[in-house]
Design a protein around this motif. Structure first.
Motif, short mmCIF file in Angstrom:
data_model
loop_
_atom_site.label_atom_id
_atom_site.label_comp_id
_atom_site.label_asym_id
_atom_site.label_seq_id
_atom_site.Cartn_x
_atom_site.Cartn_y
_atom_site.Cartn_z
N THR A 220 0.85 -1.19 0.00
CA THR A 220 0.00 0.00 0.00
C THR A 220 0.89 1.24 0.00
N SER A 221 0.31 2.37 -0.43
CA SER A 221 1.06 3.64 -0.40
C SER A 221 2.32 3.61 -1.22
N GLY A 222 2.26 2.99 -2.40
CA GLY A 222 3.50 2.78 -3.14
C GLY A 222 3.88 3.86 -4.12
N THR A 223 3.25 5.03 -4.03
CA THR A 223 3.58 6.05 -5.03
C THR A 223 4.56 7.11 -4.53
N ARG A 224 4.80 7.13 -3.24
CA ARG A 224 5.73 8.13 -2.68
C ARG A 224 6.49 7.52 -1.51
N GLY A 225 7.53 8.21 -1.08
CA GLY A 225 8.22 7.88 0.16
C GLY A 225 8.71 6.44 0.24
N ALA A 226 8.63 5.87 1.45
CA ALA A 226 9.15 4.52 1.67
C ALA A 226 8.38 3.48 0.85
N GLY A 227 7.10 3.75 0.57
CA GLY A 227 6.30 2.82 -0.23
C GLY A 227 6.83 2.72 -1.65
N ALA B 181 -2.86 3.82 -4.16
CA ALA B 181 -2.90 5.15 -3.53
C ALA B 181 -4.20 5.76 -4.04
N ARG B 182 -4.50 6.98 -3.64
CA ARG B 182 -5.72 7.58 -4.15
C ARG B 182 -5.54 8.03 -5.60
N THR B 183 -4.32 8.51 -5.92
CA THR B 183 -4.08 9.05 -7.25
C THR B 183 -2.88 8.37 -7.89
N ALA C 103 -7.49 3.64 -4.85
CA ALA C 103 -8.45 3.40 -3.76
C ALA C 103 -8.11 4.29 -2.58
N ASP C 104 -9.16 4.82 -1.95
CA ASP C 104 -8.96 5.53 -0.69
C ASP C 104 -9.14 4.50 0.42
N LEU C 105 -8.05 4.12 1.05
CA LEU C 105 -8.11 3.00 2.00
C LEU C 105 -8.63 3.40 3.37
N THR C 106 -9.02 4.66 3.54
CA THR C 106 -9.60 5.04 4.83
C THR C 106 -11.06 4.60 4.93
N HIS D 31 1.82 -3.37 4.60
CA HIS D 31 0.90 -2.28 4.96
C HIS D 31 1.72 -1.03 5.24
N MET D 32 1.98 -0.27 4.17
CA MET D 32 2.83 0.92 4.31
C MET D 32 2.00 2.14 4.69
N LEU D 33 0.70 2.11 4.38
CA LEU D 33 -0.11 3.32 4.57
C LEU D 33 -0.09 3.82 6.02
N ALA E 72 -2.52 11.31 18.79
CA ALA E 72 -3.50 10.42 18.15
C ALA E 72 -2.81 9.48 17.16
N TYR E 73 -1.85 10.00 16.40
CA TYR E 73 -1.09 9.16 15.46
C TYR E 73 -0.34 8.08 16.22
N ALA E 74 0.34 8.46 17.31
CA ALA E 74 1.12 7.50 18.09
C ALA E 74 0.22 6.42 18.68
N ALA F 104 -2.67 5.46 17.50
CA ALA F 104 -3.17 4.60 16.40
C ALA F 104 -2.10 3.59 15.99
N LYS F 105 -0.84 4.02 15.94
CA LYS F 105 0.26 3.10 15.60
C LYS F 105 0.44 2.06 16.72
N ALA F 106 0.21 2.47 17.97
CA ALA F 106 0.30 1.52 19.08
C ALA F 106 -0.79 0.46 18.94
N PRO G 47 9.75 2.61 11.76
CA PRO G 47 10.75 3.61 11.37
C PRO G 47 10.76 4.82 12.30
N GLY G 48 11.94 5.43 12.39
CA GLY G 48 12.04 6.78 12.93
C GLY G 48 11.87 7.74 11.78
N TRP G 49 12.45 8.91 11.87
CA TRP G 49 12.25 9.91 10.81
C TRP G 49 12.84 9.42 9.50
N ILE G 50 11.99 9.38 8.44
CA ILE G 50 12.45 8.96 7.11
C ILE G 50 12.55 10.20 6.22
N GLU G 51 13.64 10.28 5.48
CA GLU G 51 13.83 11.45 4.62
C GLU G 51 13.09 11.27 3.29
N1 LIG Z 1 8.05 9.71 7.01
C1 LIG Z 1 8.46 9.46 8.26
O1 LIG Z 1 9.32 10.16 8.83
C2 LIG Z 1 7.88 8.28 9.02
C3 LIG Z 1 8.35 8.01 10.32
C4 LIG Z 1 7.84 6.91 10.99
C5 LIG Z 1 6.89 6.10 10.39
N2 LIG Z 1 6.45 6.41 9.14
C6 LIG Z 1 5.46 5.52 8.55
O2 LIG Z 1 6.00 4.99 7.35
C7 LIG Z 1 4.96 4.78 6.40
C8 LIG Z 1 5.30 5.47 5.08
O3 LIG Z 1 5.38 6.87 5.32
P1 LIG Z 1 5.97 7.86 4.21
O4 LIG Z 1 6.28 9.13 4.95
O5 LIG Z 1 7.01 7.19 3.40
O6 LIG Z 1 4.67 8.09 3.28
P2 LIG Z 1 4.35 9.36 2.36
O7 LIG Z 1 5.60 9.82 1.68
O8 LIG Z 1 3.58 10.35 3.17
O9 LIG Z 1 3.39 8.72 1.25
C9 LIG Z 1 2.03 8.70 1.40
C10 LIG Z 1 1.47 7.64 0.45
O10 LIG Z 1 0.22 7.21 0.95
C11 LIG Z 1 -0.79 7.41 -0.05
N3 LIG Z 1 -2.03 7.73 0.65
C12 LIG Z 1 -2.26 8.79 1.47
N4 LIG Z 1 -3.53 8.78 1.93
C13 LIG Z 1 -4.12 7.67 1.40
C14 LIG Z 1 -5.42 7.10 1.50
N5 LIG Z 1 -6.39 7.70 2.21
N6 LIG Z 1 -5.69 5.95 0.83
C15 LIG Z 1 -4.72 5.35 0.07
N7 LIG Z 1 -3.47 5.84 -0.07
C16 LIG Z 1 -3.17 7.00 0.57
C17 LIG Z 1 -0.23 8.55 -0.90
O11 LIG Z 1 -0.80 8.63 -2.18
P3 LIG Z 1 -2.14 9.53 -2.48
O12 LIG Z 1 -1.94 10.86 -1.79
O13 LIG Z 1 -2.22 9.62 -3.96
O14 LIG Z 1 -3.29 8.76 -1.90
C18 LIG Z 1 1.24 8.14 -0.95
O15 LIG Z 1 1.45 7.07 -1.87
C19 LIG Z 1 3.67 5.27 7.08
O16 LIG Z 1 3.01 4.19 7.69
C20 LIG Z 1 4.18 6.23 8.15
O17 LIG Z 1 3.28 6.35 9.22
C21 LIG Z 1 6.92 7.46 8.43
#
Ligand SMILES: NC(=O)c1ccc[n+]([C@@H]2O[C@H](COP(=O)([O-])OP(=O)(O)OC[C@H]3O[C@@H](n4cnc5c(N)ncnc54)[C@H](OP(=O)(O)O)[C@@H]3O)[C@@H](O)[C@H]2O)c1
Length: 267
Positions: free
Chosen positions: A23-30, A48-50, A63-66, A90-92, A158-160, A162-164, A189-193
């Motif tokens: 999931t969430s494979g269009t940006r970031g760690a996904g 992802a949504r787009t 798909a909007d997975l919320t 489950h990256m979302l 709230a985020y913390a 939910a992750k717990a 993960p901790g802070w991801i760039e």
């Molecule tokens: N970044 C950090 O520093 C960090 C730290 C600790 C943990 N994490 C965790 O690591 C994971 C990846 O984070 P990231 O920062 O790499 O992600 P990200 O760069 O924010 O990417 C977000 C992705 O999720 C999709 N998305 C957002 N809302 C959505 C929805 N309602 N339904 C379906 N797809 C949706 C986005 O595409 P669309 O907008 O097109 O839907 C995009 O592909 C997450 O679980 C995050 O909580 C991140």
């Protein structure tokens, strides 16, 4: 022996023949995980949504997975296009909660954070894990966050939480399905760039008349510092996930792997 691990005929990690949903494979760690899994030979479906232009429609489901409906649409597409999955990542996750502490977190915000960080995994697992159990094999990886053990009360309560909840849910699922051949693992993960993190650091720095290095330092300071002096890269998170998804990690289940450059200050 080490030559065997390195040889290109027998690569250390091989996911060929595996069907993976990320999931969430269009940006970031996904996005980094999608690209690494493809490089390791997996058949990947992401969502992802787009759909960004660069992503092939053949590997994407919008798909909007919320929502329950979004999760059902994705599960249906997984079954139609791949006939099920061997690996589910489950990256979302994420947060849009405002700063201001617990007082500003209304029910609507709590619901939004749970709908994004907990319920998509719960719903997709409910749809797709039974087939893994029936086959007697599969890997489920839940991406949590160090915030679950290191919440920042000003902005991440709230985020913390939910992750717990995702963490505890994941552990319980592992107890139920590991005896039937399905491994369930957490990556924290901790802070991801990511691209979003770079933009945030740049904006933060601009507000203080500095460059991106200033912004990064401000973020690291807010976490109490990162011992290695830098955030984790999306590729490093992807590498850990690929290892855990592979047969090399065949005895790993029910546990959590922190990837944070040493941020969590306790054992
Ligand atoms: N970044 C950090 O520093 C960090 C730290 C600790 C943990 N994490 C965790 O690591 C994971 C990846 O984070 P990231 O920062 O790499 O992600 P990200 O760069 O924010 O990417 C977000 C992705 O999720 C999709 N998305 C957002 N809302 C959505 C929805 N309602 N339904 C379906 N797809 C949706 C986005 O595409 P669309 O907008 O097109 O839907 C995009 O592909 C997450 O679980 C995050 O909580 C991140």
């Amino acid at each position: 022996m080490s030559a065997g691990f390195q040889s290109s005929a027998h690569p250390f990690l091989d996911l060929s023949g595996k069907r993976a949903l990320i999931t969430s494979g269009t940006r970031g760690a996904g996005a980094a995980t999608v690209s690494l899994f493809q490089g390791l030979g997996a058949e990947v479906l992401t969502t992802a949504r787009t759909k960004p232009e660069a992503v092939s429609p053949s590997l994407f489901v919008a798909a909007d997975l919320t929502s329950a409906h979004g999760c059902a649409t994705l599960a249906e597409a997984v079954n139609e296009r791949m006939g099920g999955v061997d690996i589910m990542v489950h990256m979302l996750g994420g947060s849009s909660a405002p700063a201001g502490g617990f007082q500003v977190l209304g029910d609507d915000i709590w619901r939004r954070e749970l709908d994004l960080n907990l319920m998509p995994a719960v719903r997709l697992d409910r749809e797709l894990v039974p087939a893994m159990v029936a086959r007697g094999s599969g890997v489920v990886i839940h991406v949590t966050s160090i915030q679950r053990q290191l919440p920042l009360p000003e902005a991440t309560t709230a985020y913390a939480a939910a992750k717990a909840a995702l963490t505890t849910y994941s552990k319980s699922l592992s107890k139920q399905v590991s005896p039937q051949g399905v491994r369930v693992v957490r990556v924290s993960p901790g802070w991801i760039e990511t691209e979003a993190a770079v933009e945030f650091a740049t904006r933060l720095a601009a507000g203080h008349g500095g460059d991106i290095a200033v912004g990064k330092k401000m973020i690291m300071d807010s976490l109490g510092g990162i011992p290695i002096g830098r955030p984790t890269t999306p590729g490093e998170v992807a590498s850990l996930i690929a290892f855990l998804a592979s047969g090399r990690a065949g005895s790993i289940t029910g546990t959590e792997y922190v990837i944070d450059g040493g941020t969590v200050p306790t054992v």
